[in-house]
Write a protein that holds these residues in place. Structure first.
Motif, PDB file in Angstrom:
ATOM      1  N   ARG A 123      33.448  60.661  86.169  1.00  0.00           N
ATOM      2  CA  ARG A 123      34.882  60.663  85.413  1.00  0.00           C
ATOM      3  C   ARG A 123      35.892  60.852  86.246  1.00  0.00           C
ATOM      4  O   ARG A 123      37.070  60.262  85.955  1.00  0.00           O
ATOM      5  CB  ARG A 123      34.712  62.018  84.432  1.00  0.00           C
ATOM      6  CG  ARG A 123      33.949  62.156  83.417  1.00  0.00           C
ATOM      7  CD  ARG A 123      34.091  63.006  82.175  1.00  0.00           C
ATOM      8  NE  ARG A 123      34.334  64.330  82.669  1.00  0.00           N
ATOM      9  CZ  ARG A 123      33.469  65.010  83.085  1.00  0.00           C
ATOM     10  NH1 ARG A 123      32.019  64.992  82.517  1.00  0.00           N
ATOM     11  NH2 ARG A 123      33.724  66.593  83.418  1.00  0.00           N
ATOM     12  N   MET A 124      35.817  61.399  87.300  1.00  0.00           N
ATOM     13  CA  MET A 124      37.178  61.572  88.197  1.00  0.00           C
ATOM     14  C   MET A 124      37.289  60.238  88.939  1.00  0.00           C
ATOM     15  O   MET A 124      38.524  59.975  89.086  1.00  0.00           O
ATOM     16  CB  MET A 124      36.902  62.658  89.342  1.00  0.00           C
ATOM     17  CG  MET A 124      37.911  62.912  90.200  1.00  0.00           C
ATOM     18  SD  MET A 124      37.679  64.103  91.617  1.00  0.00           S
ATOM     19  CE  MET A 124      36.610  63.117  92.626  1.00  0.00           C
ATOM     20  N   ILE A 125      36.332  59.658  89.334  1.00  0.00           N
ATOM     21  CA  ILE A 125      36.582  58.341  89.730  1.00  0.00           C
ATOM     22  C   ILE A 125      37.225  57.143  88.761  1.00  0.00           C
ATOM     23  O   ILE A 125      37.894  56.517  89.098  1.00  0.00           O
ATOM     24  CB  ILE A 125      35.244  57.432  90.407  1.00  0.00           C
ATOM     25  CG1 ILE A 125      34.853  58.327  91.459  1.00  0.00           C
ATOM     26  CG2 ILE A 125      35.294  56.251  90.848  1.00  0.00           C
ATOM     27  CD1 ILE A 125      33.522  58.173  92.284  1.00  0.00           C
ATOM     28  N   ALA A 126      36.648  57.277  87.539  1.00  0.00           N
ATOM     29  CA  ALA A 126      37.216  56.427  86.442  1.00  0.00           C
ATOM     30  C   ALA A 126      38.693  56.892  86.186  1.00  0.00           C
ATOM     31  O   ALA A 126      39.499  56.179  85.765  1.00  0.00           O
ATOM     32  CB  ALA A 126      36.333  56.661  85.292  1.00  0.00           C
ATOM     33  N   ALA A 127      38.799  58.105  86.441  1.00  0.00           N
ATOM     34  CA  ALA A 127      40.095  58.535  86.038  1.00  0.00           C
ATOM     35  C   ALA A 127      41.241  58.289  87.262  1.00  0.00           C
ATOM     36  O   ALA A 127      42.472  57.767  86.910  1.00  0.00           O
ATOM     37  CB  ALA A 127      40.380  60.076  85.816  1.00  0.00           C
ATOM     38  N   ALA A 174      40.778  55.391  88.848  1.00  0.00           N
ATOM     39  CA  ALA A 174      41.066  53.908  88.737  1.00  0.00           C
ATOM     40  C   ALA A 174      41.886  53.817  87.580  1.00  0.00           C
ATOM     41  O   ALA A 174      42.857  52.866  87.725  1.00  0.00           O
ATOM     42  CB  ALA A 174      39.623  53.405  88.342  1.00  0.00           C
ATOM     43  N   MET A 175      41.750  54.485  86.402  1.00  0.00           N
ATOM     44  CA  MET A 175      42.730  54.286  85.430  1.00  0.00           C
ATOM     45  C   MET A 175      44.286  54.538  85.931  1.00  0.00           C
ATOM     46  O   MET A 175      45.046  53.618  85.604  1.00  0.00           O
ATOM     47  CB  MET A 175      42.523  55.037  84.148  1.00  0.00           C
ATOM     48  CG  MET A 175      41.207  54.841  83.416  1.00  0.00           C
ATOM     49  SD  MET A 175      40.838  56.143  81.914  1.00  0.00           S
ATOM     50  CE  MET A 175      42.281  57.016  81.743  1.00  0.00           C
ATOM     51  N   THR A 176      44.405  55.483  86.747  1.00  0.00           N
ATOM     52  CA  THR A 176      45.578  56.124  87.234  1.00  0.00           C
ATOM     53  C   THR A 176      46.214  54.785  88.223  1.00  0.00           C
ATOM     54  O   THR A 176      47.346  54.530  87.906  1.00  0.00           O
ATOM     55  CB  THR A 176      45.584  57.167  88.102  1.00  0.00           C
ATOM     56  OG1 THR A 176      45.106  58.244  87.140  1.00  0.00           O
ATOM     57  CG2 THR A 176      47.182  57.636  88.344  1.00  0.00           C
ATOM     58  N   ALA A 177      45.495  54.482  89.016  1.00  0.00           N
ATOM     59  CA  ALA A 177      45.711  53.457  89.781  1.00  0.00           C
ATOM     60  C   ALA A 177      46.116  52.138  89.131  1.00  0.00           C
ATOM     61  O   ALA A 177      47.051  51.311  89.400  1.00  0.00           O
ATOM     62  CB  ALA A 177      44.527  53.106  91.070  1.00  0.00           C
ATOM     63  N   ILE A 178      45.368  51.501  88.166  1.00  0.00           N
ATOM     64  CA  ILE A 178      45.552  50.406  87.310  1.00  0.00           C
ATOM     65  C   ILE A 178      46.892  50.435  86.599  1.00  0.00           C
ATOM     66  O   ILE A 178      47.596  49.582  86.719  1.00  0.00           O
ATOM     67  CB  ILE A 178      44.272  50.166  86.656  1.00  0.00           C
ATOM     68  CG1 ILE A 178      43.135  49.803  87.543  1.00  0.00           C
ATOM     69  CG2 ILE A 178      44.750  48.825  85.647  1.00  0.00           C
ATOM     70  CD1 ILE A 178      41.676  49.641  86.736  1.00  0.00           C
ATOM     71  N   GLY A 214      45.977  58.994  82.723  1.00  0.00           N
ATOM     72  CA  GLY A 214      45.211  59.003  83.942  1.00  0.00           C
ATOM     73  C   GLY A 214      45.237  60.051  84.790  1.00  0.00           C
ATOM     74  O   GLY A 214      44.406  60.676  85.273  1.00  0.00           O
ATOM     75  N   LEU A 215      46.603  60.472  85.200  1.00  0.00           N
ATOM     76  CA  LEU A 215      46.861  61.540  85.859  1.00  0.00           C
ATOM     77  C   LEU A 215      46.426  62.687  85.406  1.00  0.00           C
ATOM     78  O   LEU A 215      45.996  63.533  85.971  1.00  0.00           O
ATOM     79  CB  LEU A 215      48.533  61.680  86.304  1.00  0.00           C
ATOM     80  CG  LEU A 215      48.921  62.407  87.546  1.00  0.00           C
ATOM     81  CD1 LEU A 215      48.297  61.546  88.782  1.00  0.00           C
ATOM     82  CD2 LEU A 215      50.420  62.030  87.655  1.00  0.00           C
ATOM     83  N   PHE A 216      46.842  63.059  84.083  1.00  0.00           N
ATOM     84  CA  PHE A 216      46.338  64.199  83.447  1.00  0.00           C
ATOM     85  C   PHE A 216      44.899  64.344  83.455  1.00  0.00           C
ATOM     86  O   PHE A 216      44.270  65.344  83.874  1.00  0.00           O
ATOM     87  CB  PHE A 216      46.944  64.170  81.896  1.00  0.00           C
ATOM     88  CG  PHE A 216      46.216  65.283  81.031  1.00  0.00           C
ATOM     89  CD1 PHE A 216      46.505  66.428  80.975  1.00  0.00           C
ATOM     90  CD2 PHE A 216      45.111  64.848  80.255  1.00  0.00           C
ATOM     91  CE1 PHE A 216      45.937  67.431  80.088  1.00  0.00           C
ATOM     92  CE2 PHE A 216      44.508  65.866  79.415  1.00  0.00           C
ATOM     93  CZ  PHE A 216      44.992  66.983  79.131  1.00  0.00           C
ATOM     94  N   SER A 217      44.211  63.267  83.141  1.00  0.00           N
ATOM     95  CA  SER A 217      42.792  63.400  83.322  1.00  0.00           C
ATOM     96  C   SER A 217      42.137  63.670  84.715  1.00  0.00           C
ATOM     97  O   SER A 217      41.207  64.330  84.656  1.00  0.00           O
ATOM     98  CB  SER A 217      42.036  61.828  82.710  1.00  0.00           C
ATOM     99  OG  SER A 217      40.745  62.003  82.655  1.00  0.00           O
ATOM    100  N   LEU A 218      42.782  63.032  85.443  1.00  0.00           N
ATOM    101  CA  LEU A 218      42.386  63.436  87.017  1.00  0.00           C
ATOM    102  C   LEU A 218      42.719  64.893  87.393  1.00  0.00           C
ATOM    103  O   LEU A 218      41.623  65.148  88.163  1.00  0.00           O
ATOM    104  CB  LEU A 218      43.312  62.226  87.867  1.00  0.00           C
ATOM    105  CG  LEU A 218      42.719  62.371  89.361  1.00  0.00           C
ATOM    106  CD1 LEU A 218      41.327  61.682  89.578  1.00  0.00           C
ATOM    107  CD2 LEU A 218      43.738  61.259  90.060  1.00  0.00           C
TER     108      LEU A 218
END
Length: 166
Positions: A69-73, A75-79, A157-161
């Motif tokens: 989940r952290m890696i996906a978050a 990735a979402m933030t970077a994209i 994404g930042l919130f999720s991360l």
């Protein structure tokens, strides 16, 4: 085991997936109905929304693992940050440099967009000008709306991360 996509740990991924796919679908529908031509920067933004949906979907599929989940978050933030940059560049062209093309010469990304446009023309065919806002809603161009959406997805994404949910 059935996963509830509305659980607090999954909700940001569900929202990002739905928003990203809706924006791509809405963009294609808008282009078809209003006969709008997508420019290379618009196509790059569509591709980034699809990548963001893929990252969000992987966060949903791999939800059992906090690391996944952290890696996906991440990735979402970077994209979403990359999408914000592309949309901001297009907004800058539209507002301050209307005589500018997408790039001075055909860079690698424009060649990539041309290639993708030959494969899936309905989604990726670049036949518009980056400097032409073409259509506005509430005084904002599609590029400006895209910038707002990418920034909101970046914050999501930042919130999720950064949040602490096991």
């Amino acid at each position: 085991m059935t996963r509830n996509p509305l659980k607090p740990k999954l909700l940001p991924f569900t929202v990002a997936l739905c928003v990203s796919l809706s924006l791509v679908g809405g963009g294609v529908l808008l282009a078809q109905l209003l006969h709008l031509a997508a420019c290379p920067l618009c196509v790059i933004q569509r591709m980034l929304y699809l990548l963001l949906a893929l990252a969000a979907g992987s966060g949903l599929v791999l939800a059992a693992s906090p690391l996944a989940r952290m890696i996906a978050a991440l990735a979402m933030t970077a994209i979403a940050a990359a999408g914000s940059g592309v949309a901001a560049y297009q907004v800058w062209i539209q507002r301050f440099a209307p005589n500018t093309t997408c790039a001075a010469e055909m860079p690698w990304w424009e060649a990539f967009v041309e290639w993708a446009g030959r494969l899936v023309p309905m989604l990726f065919q670049p036949n518009g000008l980056c400097s032409d806002p073409a259509w506005k809603l509430l005084g904002l161009s599609i590029a400006e709306w895209s910038l707002l959406c990418f920034f909101a997805l970046f914050l999501l994404g930042l919130f999720s991360l950064l949040r602490k949910i096991p």
